[in-house]
Scaffold this active site. Structure first.
Site, PDB file in Angstrom:
ATOM      1  N   ARG A 632      -0.585  58.373  25.484  1.00 12.04           N
ATOM      2  CA  ARG A 632      -1.385  57.150  25.423  1.00 12.04           C
ATOM      3  C   ARG A 632      -2.018  57.006  24.044  1.00 12.04           C
ATOM      4  O   ARG A 632      -2.668  57.934  23.552  1.00 12.04           O
ATOM      5  CB  ARG A 632      -2.480  57.185  26.489  1.00 12.04           C
ATOM      6  CG  ARG A 632      -3.536  56.098  26.363  1.00 12.04           C
ATOM      7  CD  ARG A 632      -2.989  54.742  26.758  1.00 12.04           C
ATOM      8  NE  ARG A 632      -3.924  53.666  26.456  1.00 12.04           N
ATOM      9  CZ  ARG A 632      -4.883  53.247  27.275  1.00 12.04           C
ATOM     10  NH1 ARG A 632      -5.016  53.811  28.456  1.00 12.04           N
ATOM     11  NH2 ARG A 632      -5.666  52.252  26.941  1.00 12.04           N
ATOM     12  N   ARG A 641       0.955  50.143  27.061  1.00  6.23           N
ATOM     13  CA  ARG A 641       0.590  51.560  27.038  1.00  6.23           C
ATOM     14  C   ARG A 641       1.524  52.366  27.913  1.00  6.23           C
ATOM     15  O   ARG A 641       2.051  51.878  28.924  1.00  6.23           O
ATOM     16  CB  ARG A 641      -0.853  51.767  27.454  1.00  6.23           C
ATOM     17  CG  ARG A 641      -1.256  51.540  28.884  1.00  6.23           C
ATOM     18  CD  ARG A 641      -1.768  50.141  29.249  1.00  6.23           C
ATOM     19  NE  ARG A 641      -2.644  49.484  28.312  1.00  6.23           N
ATOM     20  CZ  ARG A 641      -3.970  49.463  28.411  1.00  6.23           C
ATOM     21  NH1 ARG A 641      -4.558  50.031  29.413  1.00  6.23           N
ATOM     22  NH2 ARG A 641      -4.686  48.822  27.526  1.00  6.23           N
ATOM     23  N   ASP A 644      -2.174  54.353  31.653  1.00  9.16           N
ATOM     24  CA  ASP A 644      -3.601  54.033  31.714  1.00  9.16           C
ATOM     25  C   ASP A 644      -4.116  54.527  33.058  1.00  9.16           C
ATOM     26  O   ASP A 644      -3.496  54.281  34.102  1.00  9.16           O
ATOM     27  CB  ASP A 644      -3.782  52.507  31.608  1.00  9.16           C
ATOM     28  CG  ASP A 644      -5.250  52.109  31.577  1.00  9.16           C
ATOM     29  OD1 ASP A 644      -6.037  52.815  30.931  1.00  9.16           O
ATOM     30  OD2 ASP A 644      -5.607  51.097  32.207  1.00  9.16           O
ATOM     31  N   ASP A 646      -7.618  54.445  35.138  1.00  7.31           N
ATOM     32  CA  ASP A 646      -9.005  53.993  35.226  1.00  7.31           C
ATOM     33  C   ASP A 646      -9.683  54.604  36.443  1.00  7.31           C
ATOM     34  O   ASP A 646      -9.063  54.758  37.507  1.00  7.31           O
ATOM     35  CB  ASP A 646      -9.070  52.466  35.348  1.00  7.31           C
ATOM     36  CG  ASP A 646      -8.692  51.783  34.044  1.00  7.31           C
ATOM     37  OD1 ASP A 646      -8.809  52.419  32.988  1.00  7.31           O
ATOM     38  OD2 ASP A 646      -8.256  50.620  34.092  1.00  7.31           O
TER      39      ASP A 646
HETATM   40  N1  ATP Z   1     -14.325  53.231  35.093  1.00  6.62           N
HETATM   41  C1  ATP Z   1     -13.711  53.476  33.908  1.00  6.62           C
HETATM   42  N2  ATP Z   1     -12.486  54.001  33.877  1.00  6.62           N
HETATM   43  C2  ATP Z   1     -11.879  54.254  32.692  1.00  6.62           C
HETATM   44  N3  ATP Z   1     -12.432  54.034  31.496  1.00  6.62           N
HETATM   45  C3  ATP Z   1     -13.660  53.500  31.472  1.00  6.62           C
HETATM   46  C4  ATP Z   1     -14.344  53.204  32.667  1.00  6.62           C
HETATM   47  N4  ATP Z   1     -15.552  52.703  32.354  1.00  6.62           N
HETATM   48  C5  ATP Z   1     -15.625  52.684  31.027  1.00  6.62           C
HETATM   49  N5  ATP Z   1     -14.490  53.171  30.488  1.00  6.62           N
HETATM   50  C6  ATP Z   1     -14.289  53.266  29.075  1.00  6.62           C
HETATM   51  O1  ATP Z   1     -13.391  52.255  28.677  1.00  6.62           O
HETATM   52  C7  ATP Z   1     -12.791  52.684  27.499  1.00  6.62           C
HETATM   53  C8  ATP Z   1     -11.516  51.932  27.251  1.00  6.62           C
HETATM   54  O2  ATP Z   1     -10.601  52.352  28.236  1.00  6.62           O
HETATM   55  P1  ATP Z   1      -9.120  51.835  28.174  1.00  6.62           P
HETATM   56  O3  ATP Z   1      -8.597  51.929  26.784  1.00  6.62           O
HETATM   57  O4  ATP Z   1      -8.356  52.548  29.233  1.00  6.62           O
HETATM   58  O5  ATP Z   1      -9.338  50.328  28.528  1.00  6.62           O
HETATM   59  P2  ATP Z   1      -8.249  49.376  28.996  1.00  6.62           P
HETATM   60  O6  ATP Z   1      -7.490  50.048  30.087  1.00  6.62           O
HETATM   61  O7  ATP Z   1      -7.452  48.905  27.852  1.00  6.62           O
HETATM   62  O8  ATP Z   1      -9.074  48.167  29.556  1.00  6.62           O
HETATM   63  P3  ATP Z   1      -9.831  48.097  30.927  1.00  6.62           P
HETATM   64  O9  ATP Z   1     -11.047  48.939  30.781  1.00  6.62           O
HETATM   65  O10 ATP Z   1     -10.121  46.661  31.057  1.00  6.62           O
HETATM   66  O11 ATP Z   1      -8.929  48.613  31.989  1.00  6.62           O
HETATM   67  C9  ATP Z   1     -12.580  54.144  27.663  1.00  6.62           C
HETATM   68  O12 ATP Z   1     -12.689  54.796  26.442  1.00  6.62           O
HETATM   69  C10 ATP Z   1     -13.657  54.564  28.623  1.00  6.62           C
HETATM   70  O13 ATP Z   1     -14.639  55.338  27.960  1.00  6.62           O
HETATM   71  N1  PH2 Z   2      -0.611  43.903  35.147  1.00  8.11           N
HETATM   72  C1  PH2 Z   2      -1.472  44.666  34.469  1.00  8.11           C
HETATM   73  N2  PH2 Z   2      -2.195  44.130  33.485  1.00  8.11           N
HETATM   74  C2  PH2 Z   2      -3.072  44.872  32.814  1.00  8.11           C
HETATM   75  C3  PH2 Z   2      -3.232  46.231  33.119  1.00  8.11           C
HETATM   76  C4  PH2 Z   2      -2.460  46.777  34.152  1.00  8.11           C
HETATM   77  O1  PH2 Z   2      -2.557  47.983  34.472  1.00  8.11           O
HETATM   78  N3  PH2 Z   2      -1.583  45.955  34.801  1.00  8.11           N
HETATM   79  N4  PH2 Z   2      -4.152  46.978  32.467  1.00  8.11           N
HETATM   80  C5  PH2 Z   2      -4.889  46.426  31.558  1.00  8.11           C
HETATM   81  C6  PH2 Z   2      -5.951  47.222  30.911  1.00  8.11           C
HETATM   82  O2  PH2 Z   2      -6.227  48.320  31.628  1.00  8.11           O
HETATM   83  C7  PH2 Z   2      -4.782  45.046  31.116  1.00  8.11           C
HETATM   84  N5  PH2 Z   2      -3.817  44.335  31.844  1.00  8.11           N
END
Ligand code: ATP
Ligand code: PH2
Length: 912
Positions: A632, A641, A644, A646
């Protein structure tokens, strides 16, 4: 910090000294929303005690001042204690206990509620009050007679001074519960007792009612003790103390209650009850009240700076009359505390091995530390058995049943207390948002900053920075690095701090994670929250607290680069391999149109449910480590990516920091998260603001139309046709292919030391995702050890499947245009079958003396679904309702030729 900077004038006209206690924190269940009562949230208080510290300093005598530890503890107890609706009430109670210390003349209290349910971005909500002894609350049990008016003109006229006190008699003779009564009384009537008396008048002769109704207090010097005292302790025979040492001659006496019920006092039937509950008359305690009464303050700065604020001393209805000004002897203190507090005290005595006991001498517990979480769970234990903090700490370490009871962890019982969730009552506030009415196209989500924009260009996360964030987390970061034996700046946490730009404009790549060398020994196991208990660490961020028992978490996985399906499969295995994290259920795999970001391939998304002993932040780091292990990188916000992960939920925790927010702030609006989750757990409920029943949220999420299909066997089939950038290959369907039971399990090396069978390409056909985990061998870990506070960092070439079989990052080349949505918006959501829970690790450990030839039937009824693909019939839609009893699909109109992947359940005869 408390917004009051103004000094309080002392009796000599000079500013009083101050003792400031800031950031006393605790998790309370205060608030008007049901969800606040159910879930709880962080409350913080700052307390500024105004007093003359010179006598104490002169004699170096604690008794001549106030023990800040006592005030801090009392403040904390209020924060974590009996739930009330308002932070105003909390502030009032805290002020009351502060003023019960006789050296304190006035107090400023600020109560913070940083996680208040406010649907817009905000930093904090706080209420600040100043209270002093101007209106001296009568002692409980005191006669109402002969209060002395503040102007010294004689007894106050009850008719003119009584203002509807809290706890007053209601029409019909009922006594209103006084929310300010603290500690909680055995009956509301007790709280009502003192309120029957006329409220003491305000200090000063000028109590001019302003046109706006406010009473502006006259600024006056501190009244002196003797005069004020005259009506009190002498009458009662109490030894007069020496308040005059610090208070010059009275210029204006204040109302002082009598200390003994006088013969001519009006009958107060409640007094009997009150005195019956109280210990024998304690002259010292009551003298303290008198001394406090003598200290009626003129709050010069306050009056000057806060003219619109109610006058010195709360209005009579806001005075915590029952308690303020009293000092409860220890015995009474315990009597008046909730029973579960006493139990806690008892257990504290009985369990000297409590974490924190060594570091925290009685009465000097580090406020807000994990000690709080461990030591105070009994406050909540009756209310919310799901709360991870609610469990008995002794049991945690001693009771093997906790680890071997599959029921405890299976089927989501731990977090799906039917009392709380079955009818959605707990989430009734958010449920109303989830009903659909308020999710109509274009309407903002109630969560405000989390609203799903029509225009994806606006779909930007709000900055959620706190100035002190970096500072705040430096220490945990270092601790984390220490524990895991890799440098702080090489760990994902450090990277994340840098990766999330301050201005949110740029999305900088973060430093690459360096897995620890394979030869490094595993970090030593740590008792729960050991690091949190260190005195002097200050308030502990709940995101760093390790749970007292495993917490159910939901993780969302997504990928759209490389070989997404293989990566996701490997990631599931990798996650499960992390110490302190066990995957229990895996959702179907969804192919979804990318939401936000640049044009990019479709994603594959899945949700896993797991149990963890990691702290929330530890879990995040674990997820990030897996992300890194699979290549990643973060080059573009919401860009494509390889992987990912979360953190969607962590139990019922709601917490937000710069680096981590749970529940995930956008989970509630993402069909690519909600839909797989709802497929897995139709009854799931997303906690927190904007949350609600997941299935309903999924049905109304705006990106629901971007869900292409779901694959049900993706963990076990080597290729479910789940290549987001390529053509989808039809798979054999259940009707074509009989269910193949999994191959007999083979003994394996301990997890974390060898890749598990079932890694990508090795899945058993027809095997339930969970069955892979079910076959895991016992882990070399004593289940009765205190939990590990950390995951094992990936061992290069050993730990993560990604380092072996999973392709490493393949950056996006020519990004194909997004595909048309092949799926119409889902019809009414048909709850899918839940997958079978996976045996918790400890069960594996204890139950696998012999490896069974066949998987142990864990969940005989209802039958486990086998995730097998179903070839769509002409007219099917992927979300067409499925007759789960018969495993048949109901026809729906579509022209989609792609395979739909639906769960197939055995029929009554066990046939599929
Ligand atoms: N519940 C959470 N899960 C994962 N990351 C989190 C969460 N809350 C805050 N973060 C923070 O968000 C930052 C960005 O994460 P990441 O790059 O995976 O975002 P993204 O997947 O692009 O966007 P999104 O957060 O909208 O899914 C991470 O560095 C992390 O510290
Ligand atoms: N369909 C889809 N869209 C996204 C996704 C994802 O996992 N699936 N994750 C994102 C940032 O975490 C932004 N957009």
């Amino acid at each position: 910090m408390n917004s009051f900077a103004a000094a309080v004038a002392g009796p000599d006209g000079q500013a009083l000294d101050q003792i400031r206690i800031t950031g006393v924190s605790g998790r309370g269940r205060h608030g008007v929303l049901e969800s606040e009562r159910a879930t709880g949230q962080e409350f913080r208080a700052d307390v500024v005690l105004h007093l003359d510290t010179r006598p104490a300093a002169e004699g170096d005598d604690l008794r001549a001042t106030v023990s800040y530890a006592d005030v801090a503890q009392e403040t904390h107890d209020i924060l974590v204690g009996e739930p009330v609706d308002l932070i105003e009430t909390l502030a009032e109670r805290i002020a009351a206990v502060a003023l019960s210390h006789d050296a304190v003349y006035a107090v400023d209290v600020t109560v913070h509620k940083p996680q208040a349910p406010i649907p817009v971005a905000f930093a904090d909500v706080e209420v600040t009050i100043r209270r002093d002894r101007v209106a001296v609350p009568p002692a409980v049990g005191a006669a109402p007679s002969a209060p002395v008016a503040a102007d010294g003109a004689g007894p106050a006229d009850p008719g003119t001074t009584t203002a509807a006190p809290a706890g007053h008699e209601l029409p019909g003779g009922d006594v209103a519960e006084d929310p300010l009564a603290w500690p909680p009384t055995e009956s509301a009537a007790v709280a009502a007792g003192p309120s029957d008396e006329p409220a003491a008048p305000l200090t000063g002769t000028a109590q001019d009612a302003e046109p706006n109704g406010l009473v502006v207090p006259e600024i006056s010097p501190m009244p002196a003790a003797p005069e004020a005292f005259a009506a009190g302790p002498e009458q009662a025979g109490a030894p007069a103390q020496e308040p005059a040492e610090i208070a010059p001659q009275a210029e204006q006496p204040v109302a002082v209650p009598a200390f003994e019920p006088s013969a001519d006092a009006p009958a107060r039937p409640l007094d009997e009850e009150v005195t019956a509950r109280r210990p024998a008359y304690d002259p010292d305690a009551y003298a303290a009240v008198a001394a406090g009464a003598a200290g009626a303050a003129a709050v010069a700065g306050f009056a000057a700076q806060e003219p619109e604020t109610p006058p010195n001393g709360a209005p009579a209805e806001a005075q915590p009359e029952q308690y303020a000004g009293e000092r409860f002897p220890e015995q009474q203190y315990q009597q008046d505390y909730p029973a579960d507090y006493q139990q806690e005290e008892y257990q504290r005595e009985q369990a000297p091995g409590f974490p924190g006991d060594q570091q925290a001498p009685a009465g000097q517990e580090p406020v807000g530390s994990h000690y709080e979480a461990i030591q105070h769970p009994r406050f909540d234990s009756q209310q919310d058995p799901a709360d991870a903090h609610d469990q008995d700490a002794q049991q945690q370490f001693q009771d093997p049943r906790q680890f071997s009871d599959a029921q405890q962890f299976g089927e989501g019982q731990q977090f799906a207390d039917p009392q709380q969730f079955a009818d959605g009552q707990q989430f009734s506030d958010s449920q109303q948002f989830a009903e659909g009415q308020q999710f109509a196209e274009g309407q903002p989500h109630p969560a405000g900053q989390q609203s799903f924009p029509q225009d994806q260009e606006q779909y930007q996360p709000e900055p959620q920075y706190h100035e002190d964030a970096a500072q705040q987390f430096q220490e945990p970061q270092q601790q984390y690095a220490d524990a895991h034996q890799f440098p702080a700046d090489a760990q994902p946490y450090a990277g994340e701090q840098q990766a999330f730009p301050q201005d949110q404009q740029q999305y900088q790549p973060e430093p690459q994670f360096q897995p620890a060398p394979a030869a490094q020994p595993a970090p030593a196991e740590q008792p729960a929250a050991a690091s949190s208990d260190m005195p002097g660490n200050g308030p502990v961020d709940r995101l760093d607290e390790t749970p007292a028992e495993p917490v159910e978490v939901v993780l969302a996985l997504g990928a759209n680069l490389g070989d997404p399906q293989a990566t996701l499969r490997a990631a599931v295995l990798d996650l499960d391999r992390i110490a302190g994290l066990q995957i229990t259920e895996v959702s179907p795999l969804a192919r979804t149109a990318a939401v936000g970001g640049p044009e990019q391939p479709d994603y594959l998304n899945a949700v896993v449910v797991a149990r963890t002993r990691l702290s929330p932040r530890g879990l995040l780091h674990a997820c990030q480590a897996v992300e890194h292990a699979h290549g990643r990188t973060r080059e573009e916000h919401w860009g494509p990516r390889t992987l990912d992960i979360d953190v969607v939920t962590y139990g019922l925790l709601t917490a937000a920091a710069d680096d981590l927010e749970v529940p995930h702030p956008r989970a509630h609006e993402r069909a690519f998260v909600l839909e797989p989750w709802a497929q897995l757990k139709p009854e799931a409920v997303l906690p927190g603001l904007g949350g609600g029943p997941v299935a309903q949220l999924a049905a109304t999420a705006q990106d629901r139309g971007g869900i292409r299909w779901l694959a049900l066997d993706w963990l076990t089939e080597s290729n479910s046709g789940a290549d987001p950038t390529g053509d989808v290959e039809p798979q054999p369907t259940a009707s074509h292919r009989p269910y193949n039971p999994p191959a007999p399990a083979q003994p394996e090396a301990p997890a974390q030391q060898q890749p598990m069978p079932g890694a990508p390409g090795q899945g058993q056909p027809g095997q339930h995702p969970g069955e892979q985990f079910q076959q895991q061998p016992p882990q070399q870990q004593n289940p009765f050890q205190p939990p590990q506070d950390a995951f094992q960092p990936p061992q290069d070439g050993q730990g993560f499947a990604g380092s072996g079989s999973t392709p490493y990052p393949q950056q996006a080349g020519a990004v194909p245009p997004p595909q048309e949505s092949l799926v119409p918006a889902p019809a009414a959501h048909a709850p899918g079958p839940r997958s079978a829970p996976v045996v918790p690790a400890a069960v594996r450990e204890t139950a696998h003396q012999e490896i069974p030839a066949e998987p142990v039937p864990l969940d005989p009824a209802p039958a486990k679904p086998v995730f097998a693909p179903v070839r769509p019939q002409p007219g099917d839609v992927p979300f067409a309702p499925v007759n789960h009893q018969q495993g048949t699909q109901q026809p729906a109109a579509t022209t989609d030729e792609r395979p739909a992947w639906m769960p197939v359940l055995p029929d009554d005869n066990g046939q599929r």
